[in-house]
Design an enzyme around this catalytic site. Structure first.
Site, mmCIF file in Angstrom:
data_model
loop_
_atom_site.group_PDB
_atom_site.id
_atom_site.type_symbol
_atom_site.label_atom_id
_atom_site.label_comp_id
_atom_site.label_asym_id
_atom_site.label_seq_id
_atom_site.Cartn_x
_atom_site.Cartn_y
_atom_site.Cartn_z
ATOM 1 N N ASN A 1 25.632 -65.743 5.700
ATOM 2 C CA ASN A 1 24.431 -65.574 6.510
ATOM 3 C C ASN A 1 23.454 -66.716 6.251
ATOM 4 O OD1 ASN A 1 21.832 -64.573 7.560
ATOM 5 N ND2 ASN A 1 22.907 -62.629 7.772
ATOM 6 N N GLU B 1 27.967 -73.220 26.010
ATOM 7 C CA GLU B 1 27.365 -74.224 26.876
ATOM 8 C C GLU B 1 28.201 -74.450 28.127
ATOM 9 O OE1 GLU B 1 25.759 -78.858 26.533
ATOM 10 O OE2 GLU B 1 26.510 -77.790 24.761
ATOM 11 N N LYS C 1 12.608 -59.840 22.036
ATOM 12 C CA LYS C 1 11.518 -58.896 21.786
ATOM 13 C C LYS C 1 10.581 -59.426 20.705
ATOM 14 C CE LYS C 1 14.198 -54.874 23.217
ATOM 15 N NZ LYS C 1 14.743 -53.536 22.841
ATOM 16 N N ASP D 1 20.268 -72.345 26.430
ATOM 17 C CA ASP D 1 20.092 -72.165 27.872
ATOM 18 C C ASP D 1 18.953 -71.200 28.145
ATOM 19 O OD1 ASP D 1 21.447 -69.810 26.981
ATOM 20 O OD2 ASP D 1 21.954 -69.380 29.071
ATOM 21 N N THR E 1 29.389 -76.715 23.445
ATOM 22 C CA THR E 1 29.909 -75.526 22.788
ATOM 23 C C THR E 1 30.605 -74.670 23.845
ATOM 24 O OG1 THR E 1 28.042 -74.028 23.168
ATOM 25 C CG2 THR E 1 27.841 -75.586 21.333
ATOM 26 N N GLU E 2 31.298 -73.639 23.392
ATOM 27 C CA GLU E 2 31.937 -72.722 24.337
ATOM 28 C C GLU E 2 30.898 -72.067 25.245
ATOM 29 O OE1 GLU E 2 34.654 -73.093 20.809
ATOM 30 O OE2 GLU E 2 32.512 -72.764 21.071
ATOM 31 N N GLU F 1 25.888 -76.983 10.877
ATOM 32 C CA GLU F 1 25.607 -76.230 12.100
ATOM 33 C C GLU F 1 25.433 -74.775 11.720
ATOM 34 O OE1 GLU F 1 27.375 -75.295 16.562
ATOM 35 O OE2 GLU F 1 28.771 -75.709 14.920
ATOM 36 N N ASP G 1 20.895 -66.813 19.013
ATOM 37 C CA ASP G 1 20.423 -65.560 19.590
ATOM 38 C C ASP G 1 18.924 -65.676 19.859
ATOM 39 O OD1 ASP G 1 19.629 -62.910 20.115
ATOM 40 O OD2 ASP G 1 21.244 -62.118 18.869
#
Length: 212
Positions: A96, A194, A122, A154, A191-192, A44, A118
């Site tokens: 990362n 979600e 832009k 979302d 997930t939290e 993940e 994320d």
């Protein structure tokens, strides 16, 4: 997302090398040896506070899970979750995702999960999106042939962008839901983020794509 600095977090991660793997580049091509079995590996990217990866590990003991999170102050919560649930098939990496090829060899991973990444809305930040073509190229290298990418968000804009990105890359679309929580999909682990977003009435989007 504004992160609360936790100066003690780094030391806590270092104190649990059985779960938080230091110098993961040493295990490139050797993750199954570290787990002590030949079970498939699922990763993940953007593990956050760790509910999803920990619950997946409990629900699927025949799969090895690796959670990747760049932020020390966030992944320490995933560590706390793991210390409570004590999964034997879970490892965490505080690294990362841009450096995935340093940690995994070709064909070492069977499935990748991207949950509530994320959106980088832009246009000038397009290359930072985890579904941008350069990331897809990395995923393809570490995945087995026919490996899968499971994506949840979302953010409608990011979802639409990702579907186009997947299509242009030539990926096979195996599953799409435009409203996951009002569908007949079974086995969803939230997930939290979600849970938070769905309680606000936000629609959850999900898809599964397969590499050639």
């Amino acid at each position: 997302m504004r992160l609360r600095h936790k100066p003690w977090a780094k030391d806590k991660l270092l104190n649990h090398p059985e779960l938080v793997i230091q110098e993961p580049e040493k295990y490139k091509g050797k993750w199954q040896e570290l787990f002590g079995n030949s079970n498939p590996i699922h990763i993940e990217i953007g593990t956050g506070k760790g509910r999803f990866i920990n619950e997946m590990a409990k629900a699927h003991p025949d799969i090895n899970f690796i959670g990747i999170e760049a932020y020390t102050s966030v992944i320490v919560s995933a560590l706390d979750y793991a210390l409570e649930s004590e999964p034997t098939n879970l490892k965490l990496l505080n690294v990362n995702a841009q450096n995935l090829l340093d940690y995994f060899t070709e064909g070492e991973v069977k499935r990748i999960y991207l949950n509530f990444s994320d959106p980088w809305p832009k246009n000038r930040h397009e290359k930072r999106r985890l579904t941008y073509k350069s990331y897809l190229e990395m995923y393809e290298k570490i995945l087995v042939k026919g490996g899968e990418l499971h994506f949840k968000t979302d953010n409608q804009g990011l979802f639409e962008y990702s579907l186009i990105s997947f299509s242009q890359y030539g990926l096979k679309l195996n599953f799409v839901s435009l409203d996951l929580h009002n569908s007949d999909f079974e086995g969803n682990i939230m997930t939290e983020y979600e849970e938070k977003f769905s309680k606000k009435g936000n629609r959850i989007y999900r898809c599964e794509v397969q590499f050639p």
